[in-house]
Scaffold this active site. Structure first.
Site, short mmCIF file in Angstrom:
data_model
loop_
_atom_site.label_atom_id
_atom_site.label_comp_id
_atom_site.label_asym_id
_atom_site.label_seq_id
_atom_site.Cartn_x
_atom_site.Cartn_y
_atom_site.Cartn_z
N HIS A 72 0.84 -1.21 0.00
CA HIS A 72 0.00 0.00 0.00
C HIS A 72 0.88 1.26 0.00
O HIS A 72 0.57 2.25 -0.68
CB HIS A 72 -0.86 0.05 1.27
CG HIS A 72 -1.90 -1.02 1.37
ND1 HIS A 72 -1.86 -2.00 2.32
CD2 HIS A 72 -3.03 -1.24 0.66
CE1 HIS A 72 -2.92 -2.80 2.20
NE2 HIS A 72 -3.64 -2.36 1.19
N ARG A 86 -4.32 -10.05 4.38
CA ARG A 86 -4.81 -11.34 4.88
C ARG A 86 -3.67 -12.27 5.31
O ARG A 86 -3.93 -13.27 5.97
CB ARG A 86 -5.70 -12.02 3.83
CG ARG A 86 -7.02 -11.30 3.65
CD ARG A 86 -7.99 -12.06 2.76
NE ARG A 86 -9.32 -11.49 2.82
CZ ARG A 86 -9.84 -10.63 1.94
NH1 ARG A 86 -9.11 -10.24 0.91
NH2 ARG A 86 -11.06 -10.16 2.10
#
Ligand code: PAF
Length: 284
Positions: A34, A193
């Protein structure tokens, strides 16, 4: 760094803003993948808005919406560490972290954005309605921020194709920028995740990038049909959702016109489903 929590405030900001805005849509629990997107936006835009919103519309009834990691304080400090990259003092880095679902979807919000055609394969098959949820939130975030450029990671390859089609079909005034997959040293693609994996599952999860690499080598050295034979073997295993080799321009089967393929895989380790992919030029 400003943190905006309401619809009213983000609209008031974007309506008044006379600078070019780059948006980095995220669901939070930020990792280095990110941050690469944020860096790319900071280099190209006077204002960067990082959105942090776990979008309920893109989770199926048996998926991990409730347990999806919500780590806003950590996310804010990770993003603020990038403030030093602001090119000049008038540039701004802003976080839009809606305080509730209603800040994005007010009462009586009844619209679904659905891009047909690209969602009938790969993750679209295992996650019905997922991409409608993604398109609806992305459209809404574009409208709320009035962004001129948007940054997405190539790990979600199908998502990037669908968003590009959405922008093209609806003539949205947003340029889409795609950023390469960032991997841990052992090859596992970064994903929020990955945090769900226990030690054993984390080790097993390396099967996914290894198989993608394997298929890539087969495509390059033995050709697509040998690689496809291998995907058929992988696809028989109980923890494999899919391995596919498709035309990267539209996710259709590979044909004589295909210039580049996407090798995509999704596997489950314990209760955690991970995806990965790579792009390979062919007929060059
Ligand atoms: O890729 C994601 O994290 C999400 O699908 C996105 C684009 C932020 C929409 O919720």
């Amino acid at each position: 760094m400003k943190v905006i929590r309401s619809r009213e405030e983000i609209l008031s900001f974007s309506n008044k803003c006379d600078k070019e805005i780059g948006i980095v849509p995220t669901m939070g629990n930020l990792h280095d993948g990110h941050l690469k997107l944020v860096e790319a936006s900071l280099l190209n835009n006077e204002v960067t808005i990082v959105t942090i919103f776990v979008n309920p519309k893109q989770f199926g009834p048996n998926e991990d919406f409730q347990k999806y990691p919500r780590t806003l304080d950590d996310d804010i400090s990770r993003i603020s560490s990038l403030e030093e990259l602001l090119k000049n003092k008038d540039n701004e880095l802003i976080i839009f972290a809606p305080s509730s679902v209603e800040e994005v979807y007010p009462a009586n919000f009844n619209t679904v954005i659905s891009v047909k055609g690209l969602d009938n394969t790969l993750c679209g098959l295992n996650r019905p309605g997922h991409f409608d949820g993604v398109c609806t939130v992305v459209y809404q975030l574009f409208s709320l921020t009035k962004a001129k450029r948007a940054y997405f990671g190539l790990k979600d390859f199908q998502q990037t194709l669908i968003i590009r089609k959405l922008v093209k079909d609806l003539l949205l005034p947003v340029d889409i920028h795609l950023i390469d997959i960032i991997r841990d040293e052992d090859g596992l693609a970064l994903s929020s995740r990955n945090k769900y994996l226990n030690v054993d599952e984390r080790l097993q999860a390396l099967t996914l990038p290894k198989r993608i690499k394997n298929l890539e080598q087969l495509v390059k050295e033995s050709g697509i049909s040998e690689a496809m034979k291998k995907t058929k073997i992988y696809n028989k295993e109980s923890n494999v959702d899919y391995f596919h080799i498709l035309d990267s321009s539209n996710l259709s089967p590979v044909s004589n016109d295909t210039c580049e393929v996407v090798i995509a895989g999704a596997m489950r380790f314990g209760n955690t489903r991970l995806i990965d992919n790579t792009l390979v030029k062919i007929n060059a």
